[in-house]
Design an enzyme around this catalytic site. Structure first.
Site, PDB file in Angstrom:
ATOM      1  N   PRO A 254     -11.864   3.156  -8.004  1.00 19.95           N
ATOM      2  CA  PRO A 254     -10.857   4.052  -8.158  1.00 19.95           C
ATOM      3  C   PRO A 254     -10.465   5.226  -7.394  1.00 19.95           C
ATOM      4  CG  PRO A 254     -12.235   3.644 -10.219  1.00 19.95           C
ATOM      5  CD  PRO A 254     -12.978   2.812  -8.942  1.00 19.95           C
TER       6      PRO A 254
ATOM      7  N   PHE B 170      -8.614  -2.827  -9.515  1.00 22.82           N
ATOM      8  CA  PHE B 170      -7.615  -3.649  -9.032  1.00 22.82           C
ATOM      9  C   PHE B 170      -8.603  -5.231  -8.703  1.00 22.82           C
ATOM     10  CE2 PHE B 170      -5.807   0.196  -6.878  1.00 22.82           C
ATOM     11  CZ  PHE B 170      -5.364   0.802  -7.936  1.00 22.82           C
ATOM     12  N   ILE B 171      -9.548  -5.295  -9.450  1.00 17.20           N
ATOM     13  CA  ILE B 171     -10.324  -6.540  -9.017  1.00 17.20           C
ATOM     14  C   ILE B 171      -9.639  -7.927  -9.854  1.00 17.20           C
ATOM     15  CG2 ILE B 171     -12.389  -7.819  -9.395  1.00 17.20           C
ATOM     16  CD1 ILE B 171     -12.020  -5.212  -7.524  1.00 17.20           C
ATOM     17  N   THR B 172      -9.067  -8.833  -8.780  1.00 22.06           N
ATOM     18  CA  THR B 172      -8.468  -9.955  -9.308  1.00 22.06           C
ATOM     19  C   THR B 172      -9.277 -10.932  -9.866  1.00 22.06           C
ATOM     20  OG1 THR B 172      -6.954  -9.731  -7.504  1.00 22.06           O
ATOM     21  CG2 THR B 172      -7.220 -11.993  -8.240  1.00 22.06           C
TER      22      THR B 172
ATOM     23  N   GLU C 173      -9.375 -13.055   4.981  1.00 21.32           N
ATOM     24  CA  GLU C 173      -8.356 -12.776   3.557  1.00 21.32           C
ATOM     25  C   GLU C 173      -6.954 -12.420   4.363  1.00 21.32           C
ATOM     26  OE1 GLU C 173      -9.294  -9.311   1.216  1.00 21.32           O
ATOM     27  OE2 GLU C 173      -7.641  -9.608   0.061  1.00 21.32           O
TER      28      GLU C 173
ATOM     29  N   ARG D  33      26.956 -21.336  -6.160  1.00 22.44           N
ATOM     30  CA  ARG D  33      27.640 -20.279  -6.741  1.00 22.44           C
ATOM     31  C   ARG D  33      29.011 -20.095  -5.916  1.00 22.44           C
ATOM     32  NH1 ARG D  33      27.755 -16.802 -11.143  1.00 22.44           N
ATOM     33  NH2 ARG D  33      28.526 -14.950 -10.548  1.00 22.44           N
TER      34      ARG D  33
HETATM   35  C1  LIG Z   1      -2.611  -6.869  -7.631  1.00 20.48           C
HETATM   36  C2  LIG Z   1      -3.850  -6.440  -6.851  1.00 20.48           C
HETATM   37  C3  LIG Z   1      -4.874  -7.150  -6.591  1.00 20.48           C
HETATM   38  C4  LIG Z   1      -6.088  -6.689  -5.974  1.00 20.48           C
HETATM   39  N1  LIG Z   1      -7.294  -7.541  -5.784  1.00 20.48           N
HETATM   40  C5  LIG Z   1      -8.163  -6.970  -5.246  1.00 20.48           C
HETATM   41  C6  LIG Z   1      -9.582  -7.516  -5.573  1.00 20.48           C
HETATM   42  O1  LIG Z   1      -9.592  -8.770  -5.916  1.00 20.48           O
HETATM   43  N2  LIG Z   1     -10.694  -6.977  -4.819  1.00 20.48           N
HETATM   44  C7  LIG Z   1     -10.571  -5.564  -4.333  1.00 20.48           C
HETATM   45  O2  LIG Z   1     -11.756  -5.231  -3.901  1.00 20.48           O
HETATM   46  N3  LIG Z   1      -9.610  -5.013  -4.240  1.00 20.48           N
HETATM   47  C8  LIG Z   1      -8.553  -5.531  -4.625  1.00 20.48           C
HETATM   48  N4  LIG Z   1      -7.177  -5.014  -4.468  1.00 20.48           N
HETATM   49  C9  LIG Z   1      -7.220  -3.521  -3.961  1.00 20.48           C
HETATM   50  C10 LIG Z   1      -6.290  -3.407  -2.424  1.00 20.48           C
HETATM   51  O3  LIG Z   1      -7.194  -4.361  -1.386  1.00 20.48           O
HETATM   52  C11 LIG Z   1      -6.132  -2.191  -2.405  1.00 20.48           C
HETATM   53  O4  LIG Z   1      -5.338  -1.727  -3.234  1.00 20.48           O
HETATM   54  C12 LIG Z   1      -5.934  -1.635  -0.844  1.00 20.48           C
HETATM   55  O5  LIG Z   1      -7.038  -2.009  -0.049  1.00 20.48           O
HETATM   56  C13 LIG Z   1      -5.350  -0.165  -0.793  1.00 20.48           C
HETATM   57  O6  LIG Z   1      -6.617   0.666  -1.235  1.00 20.48           O
HETATM   58  P1  LIG Z   1      -5.793   1.843  -2.424  1.00 20.48           P
HETATM   59  O7  LIG Z   1      -5.174   0.986  -3.320  1.00 20.48           O
HETATM   60  O8  LIG Z   1      -7.246   2.414  -3.010  1.00 20.48           O
HETATM   61  O9  LIG Z   1      -5.181   2.642  -1.751  1.00 20.48           O
HETATM   62  P2  LIG Z   1      -5.456   4.141  -0.882  1.00 20.48           P
HETATM   63  O10 LIG Z   1      -6.807   3.765  -0.011  1.00 20.48           O
HETATM   64  O11 LIG Z   1      -5.716   5.067  -1.738  1.00 20.48           O
HETATM   65  O12 LIG Z   1      -4.368   4.405   0.069  1.00 20.48           O
HETATM   66  C14 LIG Z   1      -3.129   4.486  -0.217  1.00 20.48           C
HETATM   67  C15 LIG Z   1      -2.147   4.458   0.762  1.00 20.48           C
HETATM   68  O13 LIG Z   1      -2.426   5.654   1.840  1.00 20.48           O
HETATM   69  C16 LIG Z   1      -2.031   5.187   2.958  1.00 20.48           C
HETATM   70  N5  LIG Z   1      -3.324   5.106   3.873  1.00 20.48           N
HETATM   71  C17 LIG Z   1      -4.400   4.820   3.332  1.00 20.48           C
HETATM   72  N6  LIG Z   1      -5.470   4.937   4.544  1.00 20.48           N
HETATM   73  C18 LIG Z   1      -4.695   5.276   5.545  1.00 20.48           C
HETATM   74  C19 LIG Z   1      -4.752   5.542   7.041  1.00 20.48           C
HETATM   75  N7  LIG Z   1      -5.826   5.495   7.473  1.00 20.48           N
HETATM   76  N8  LIG Z   1      -3.702   5.779   7.904  1.00 20.48           N
HETATM   77  C20 LIG Z   1      -2.486   6.076   7.297  1.00 20.48           C
HETATM   78  N9  LIG Z   1      -2.175   5.881   6.083  1.00 20.48           N
HETATM   79  C21 LIG Z   1      -3.352   5.521   5.087  1.00 20.48           C
HETATM   80  C22 LIG Z   1      -1.389   3.700   2.746  1.00 20.48           C
HETATM   81  O14 LIG Z   1      -0.053   3.998   2.665  1.00 20.48           O
HETATM   82  C23 LIG Z   1      -2.053   3.246   1.585  1.00 20.48           C
HETATM   83  O15 LIG Z   1      -1.221   2.458   0.775  1.00 20.48           O
HETATM   84  C24 LIG Z   1      -5.860  -5.321  -5.363  1.00 20.48           C
HETATM   85  C25 LIG Z   1      -4.812  -4.589  -5.221  1.00 20.48           C
HETATM   86  C26 LIG Z   1      -3.893  -5.034  -6.174  1.00 20.48           C
HETATM   87  C27 LIG Z   1      -2.660  -4.238  -6.235  1.00 20.48           C
END
Ligand SMILES: Cc1cc2nc3c(=O)[nH]c(=O)nc-3n(C[C@H](O)[C@H](O)[C@H](O)COP(=O)(O)OP(=O)(O)OC[C@H]3O[C@@H](n4cnc5c(N)ncnc54)[C@H](O)[C@@H]3O)c2cc1C
Length: 380
Positions: A130, A158-160, A243, A269
């Site tokens: 989180p 967000f764990i699939t 991945e 269409r």
């Molecule tokens: C449907 C779904 C399935 C998923 N399945 C899995 C799973 O099975 N297992 C698992 O572990 N995770 C899973 N994820 C998580 C996914 O890999 C993360 O959402 C992703 O790695 C981004 O992490 P965060 O959402 O915490 O974003 P944050 O780390 O909070 O980042 C938010 C945004 O900040 C910006 N940002 C972040 N770092 C930088 C940087 N260094 N430089 C510039 N901009 C930056 C980017 O725009 C980014 O999108 C899943 C996510 C979704 C939505």
């Protein structure tokens, strides 16, 4: 179109996955998407029919072959099954098992890998928390050694397949700060202190379940440690490279599906007394879609061949992911445009693909993080 590397063997695999997906997924895909879940029995069916083991060694319960076979099978499942959510859920083992296969003991491979490939268990990967997913080295879930156990405290999100996984390959902090203190632990369903805190509602990928997980004084036996303590970060990064290849392949498949739907709709269409494909602007939209799909497919194919040869290619994987995800977003957007108002309606496939596509520049490493990997490798 197919990948340049494809042989007779890939063609045979394509037709068998196509038949399987058309029989076991396509008739139910719209209903399962709306229900936000597919039946757990599908894992058993897919495992028994060899759909989960493509590209995995026979010694571990797989069907043999390499990552190029897995790429082709994944594409056909999307094209013929017509549900990205189902493919994502059924395929959660593709990110959960490789570290166990690569770094696990023979006993761990028998306990965790074989049952999943045979459809007797469901596997998830738990990296994201989180508090953040991009900064893996900063993860906060702790695992403190206490005799023959690790005591795990923290959360993953967000764990699939997280709501029904039998185990989660989990990234934990066993050592000091930053990347040198991270390990991988297999945490099994039913372990006291491990709970699913919630099932999450999403923009797309509706048929795949996505969960937030909670660990409170959760005692995990030390024999569930994968590889060497505090050496998990590198294993996670290598897993991310594979991945990203599979994500690029999924983007190519989604775009191909949206493109095929668009060609059909443009022919059927009519507006202003002719079919939509009678307008040059529509034909050029389709031509742009086709060109970008071909370019992303070529790069994805090159990455797959290099990966199958054993080359470590994190920067190429990052480039490929960005090229393929951008392409997929563009193609799905254009598909909705060609469909007009119908493209905005839940009853059309392109509406769903458009939503599904939005995940890819975020999941498996955000677009910006990919550019950081490329920048470091290029030495700017
Ligand atoms: C449907 C779904 C399935 C998923 N399945 C899995 C799973 O099975 N297992 C698992 O572990 N995770 C899973 N994820 C998580 C996914 O890999 C993360 O959402 C992703 O790695 C981004 O992490 P965060 O959402 O915490 O974003 P944050 O780390 O909070 O980042 C938010 C945004 O900040 C910006 N940002 C972040 N770092 C930088 C940087 N260094 N430089 C510039 N901009 C930056 C980017 O725009 C980014 O999108 C899943 C996510 C979704 C939505």
């Amino acid at each position: 179109m197919t990948y340049l590397f494809e042989t007779e063997e890939h063609a045979t695999l394509r037709s068998s996955v196509r038949r399987w997906s058309a029989t076991h997924i396509a008739p139910h895909s719209a209903e399962w998407e709306e229900n936000e879940e597919f039946p757990a029995s599908l894992y058993a069916r897919a495992g028994a029919d060899g759909m989960l083991g493509v590209g995995y060694p026979e010694s571990a319960g797989g069907g043999g072959g390499d990552v190029t076979m897995a790429l082709v099978a994944g594409e056909e499942m999307v094209l013929a099954g017509k549900s990205v959510g189902v493919v994502a859920g059924l395929g959660s083992h593709a990110i959960a098992l490789p570290p166990i296969l690569k770094h696990g003991t023979p006993g761990q491979i028998e306990r965790f890998v074989r049952p999943v490939l045979e459809g007797r268990a469901i596997a998830s990967l738990g990296i994201t928390e989180p508090g953040g997913g991009s900064d893996v080295a900063g993860l906060r879930t702790t695992a403190v050694r206490d005799g023959q156990h690790y005591v795990v405290n923290g959360a993953k999100t967000f764990i699939t397949s997280g709501t029904r996984a039998d185990f989660v390959t989990t990234a934990v902090r066993t050592g000091g700060a930053a990347h040198g203190g991270i390990s991988l632990l297999v945490i099994e369903k039913g372990t006291p202190g491990f709970s699913v805190s919630k099932k999450l509602k999403k923009t797309g990928w509706w048929a795949s379940d996505t969960a937030e997980l909670h660990f409170e004084d959760c005692r995990v036996p030390v024999e569930n440690l994968i590889g060497i303590e505090n050496a998990g970060f590198l294993a996670i990064m290598v897993n991310f490279t594979q991945e990203r290849l599979m994500i690029a392949g999924q983007c190519v498949a989604i775009a191909e599906l949206a493109y095929r739907e668009s060609i059909q709709y443009a022919r059927d269409r009519h507006a202003f007394g002719k079919s939509l494909s009678g307008f040059q602007v529509t034909r050029h939209k389709l031509a742009d879609m086709a060109s970008r799909i071909a370019a992303a497919r070529a790069l994805t194919g090159e990455l797959a061949v290099r990966w199958a040869r054993g080359e470590q290619t994190p920067a190429l994987a990052a480039m490929t992911k960005n090229v393929a995800t951008d392409m997929c977003s563009f193609v799905c957007d254009q598909a909705v445009q060609i469909f007009g108002g119908m493209g905005y309606m839940r009853e059309t496939l392109v509406e769903r693909l458009y939503r599904d596509a939005r995940l890819y520049p975020i999941g498996g490493g955000a677009r910006e993080v990919m550019n950081e990997i490329i920048s470091k490798a290029e030495g700017y």
